[in-house]
Design an enzyme around this catalytic site. Structure first.
Site, PDB file in Angstrom:
ATOM      1  CE  LYS A 179      -1.790   2.666   3.069  1.00  0.00           C
ATOM      2  NZ  LYS A 179      -1.774   3.977   2.338  1.00  0.00           N
ATOM      3  CD  GLU A 255      12.796   4.383   8.812  1.00  0.00           C
ATOM      4  OE1 GLU A 255      12.718   5.237   9.740  1.00  0.00           O
ATOM      5  OE2 GLU A 255      12.678   4.666   7.618  1.00  0.00           O
ATOM      6  CB  CYS A 289      12.409   9.129   9.312  1.00  0.00           C
ATOM      7  SG  CYS A 289      13.511   8.097   8.330  1.00  0.00           S
ATOM      8  CD  GLU A 385       9.614  12.438  12.654  1.00  0.00           C
ATOM      9  OE1 GLU A 385      10.511  11.969  11.945  1.00  0.00           O
ATOM     10  OE2 GLU A 385       8.619  11.777  13.023  1.00  0.00           O
TER      11      GLU A 385
END
Length: 484
Positions: A179, A255, A289, A385
């Site tokens: 996906k 991750e 990230c 973040e």
């Protein structure tokens, strides 16, 4: 410069098909905010069909399971060759859909090709051991593909993340249901077509567009999926791990997010250090990230560093990602608004905004390169973040202090240190809680080296030999040597 859109449906069992519901959703060009096209919206019913196809392709006796491992590797090599043939189209499609500068899209596609090429070489080298076990027995281990692998990828590096997932899964002999992110499905669909041209049997690779709450959730909780791989936020990673546990205890690799520190000591070339820290934050519009967003600078060089870092950020060129620019738009209006809210939080909590902090232009989702200084550890911009072009520069005095502050986060994806003192570099590398530690560089990621996080930055590793491990089961075969 806009490329032709060739594929917008779901790819199941070697065919492009409409979703069972017939629903579609818009894909948007982030540089303009305008709709590119409508793509089919998959949900649980479509995931079920894709999993059925992947399971059928994985059955013993199927073309995929009876194929020589070396032949799998050659098929992957052929896919890489087709990517190279269509490199310019793929780059244009990535830029159009994601918003990253064209030169960066080309770089990413080369990275994707290298990753698939690296794992194509592993296809016939995944083997077990002969073990001198106690007793009159002959014991060997086999490493066998785990089965159907569900894979959910993010929007920041669409084609690169696809290759990171497809590579080890295909080399191990698994079949795939992927996906892609709903914001950026177009290159994944084109890669599905290239897999047909490369000769992959029907059902080995399936791509289902859709949303996380529907298609993604159905994939994570499906009891005939044996492994789920996810790259994205920590919050969603927790939901996926919970769904995997409640369904069939499938294997999980995650991750996830990061708030990576990069530490600058005074014994380095200041201009090089500023440039390294700048790239660590602003690469890919800050949508990375492992971005080095917490820039810790020694107090003796802090003021000079801030001056040069601010000047460099002001020089960064924004604009049409098909032009000669350094930075394109954020991927979506949602992401744009989230970043702007965190910038406002930084201002309100007392951080000093040296440059940026505003929308750029009149259309699209562009944000000026932003630099905050005098940032304190308890501020939101120092803890959360941001996933945008926002650098936070923080002052420190001693090694002991900066290690403690670097580790004071629930993330642990990456860290960096800039110093010419080898003892200092090794001490930091050992003490910091991070899956990747870069010394006198940052964001140096290769196909040969494992990548993943400590703490809430994830579980497992991608790339390198370790990338294979979560796609195989180890089977122990014990043969009695006594006469039967």
């Amino acid at each position: 410069m806009a490329p032709e859109i060739k594929f917008t449906k779901l790819f199941i069992n070697g065919q492009f098909v409409d979703s069972q519901s017939g629903k579609t959703f818009p894909v948007v060009n982030p540089a303009t905010g305008k709709v590119i096209c409508q793509v089919s919206e998959g949900d649980k019913a479509d995931i079920d069909l894709a999993v059925d196809a992947a399971n059928e392709a994985f059955q013993l006796g199927s073309t995929w399971r009876t194929m020589d491992a070396s032949a799998r590797g050659r098929m992957m090599d052929k896919l890489v060759g087709l990517m190279e043939r269509d490199l310019h189209y793929l780059a244009q499609l990535e830029t159009y859909n994601n918003g990253k500068p064209l030169k960066d899209a080309v770089f990413d596609i080369y990275g994707a090709m290298y990753a698939l090429k690296y794992y194509s070489g592993w296809a016939d080298k995944i083997h077990g051991q002969s073990i001198p076990a106690d007793g009159n027995v002959f014991v060997v281990t086999r490493k066998e593909p785990v089965g159907v692998a569900g894979q959910i990828i993010p929007w920041n590096f669409p084609l690169l993340m696809l290759a990171w997932k497809w590579g080890p899964a295909l080399a191990a002999g698994c079949t795939i249901v992927m996906k892609p992110a709903e914001q950026t499905p177009l290159t994944a669909l084109y890669m599905a077509q290239l897999s047909v041209e490369a000769g992959f049997p029907p059902g080995v690779i399936n791509v289902v567009n859709g949303f996380g709450a529907t298609a993604g959730a159905a994939l994570a909780s499906h009891d005939r999926v044996q492994k789920i791989a996810f790259t994205g936020s920590t919050a969603v990673g927790k939901l996926i791990m919970e769904a995997a546990a409640k369904s069939n205890l499938k294997r999980v690799s995650l991750e996830l997010g990061g708030k990576s520190p990069i530490v600058v000591f005074p014994d380095v070339d200041l201009d090089k250090a500023v440039a390294t820290c700048h790239a660590a934050v602003f690469a890919n519009m800050g949508q990375c990230c492992c971005a080095g967003t917490r820039t810790f600078v020694h107090e003796s060089i802090y003021d000079k560093f801030v001056e040069k870092a601010t000047e460099l950020a002001r020089k960064r060129k924004l604009g049409d990602p098909f032009g000669e620019v350094d930075q394109g738009p954020q991927v979506s209006e949602l992401q744009f608004n989230r970043i702007m809210a965190l910038i406002e939080a930084g201002k309100k909590e007392g951080a000093d905004l040296k440059t940026g902090g505003m929308k750029h232009g009149t259309e699209g989702y562009f944000i000026e390169p932003t630099v905050f200084v005098d940032v304190q550890d308890n501020m939101r911009i120092a803890k959360e973040e941001i996933f945008g072009p926002v650098q936070q520069i923080m002052k420190f005095s001693t090694m002991e202090e900066v290690i403690k502050r670097a580790n004071d986060t629930h993330y642990g994806l990456a860290a960096g240190i800039l110093t010419n003192d080898i003892n200092r570099a090794l001490t930091f590398s050992q003490a910091v809680n991070a899956g990747s530690v870069w010394v006198n560089c940052f964001l140096h990621i290769t196909s040969q080296t494992p990548f993943g996080g400590f703490k809430q930055s994830g579980i497992g590793r991608e790339m390198g030999e370790e990338g294979i491990h979560s796609y195989v089961e180890v089977k122990t075969v014990t043969i009695s040597m006594a006469k039967f």
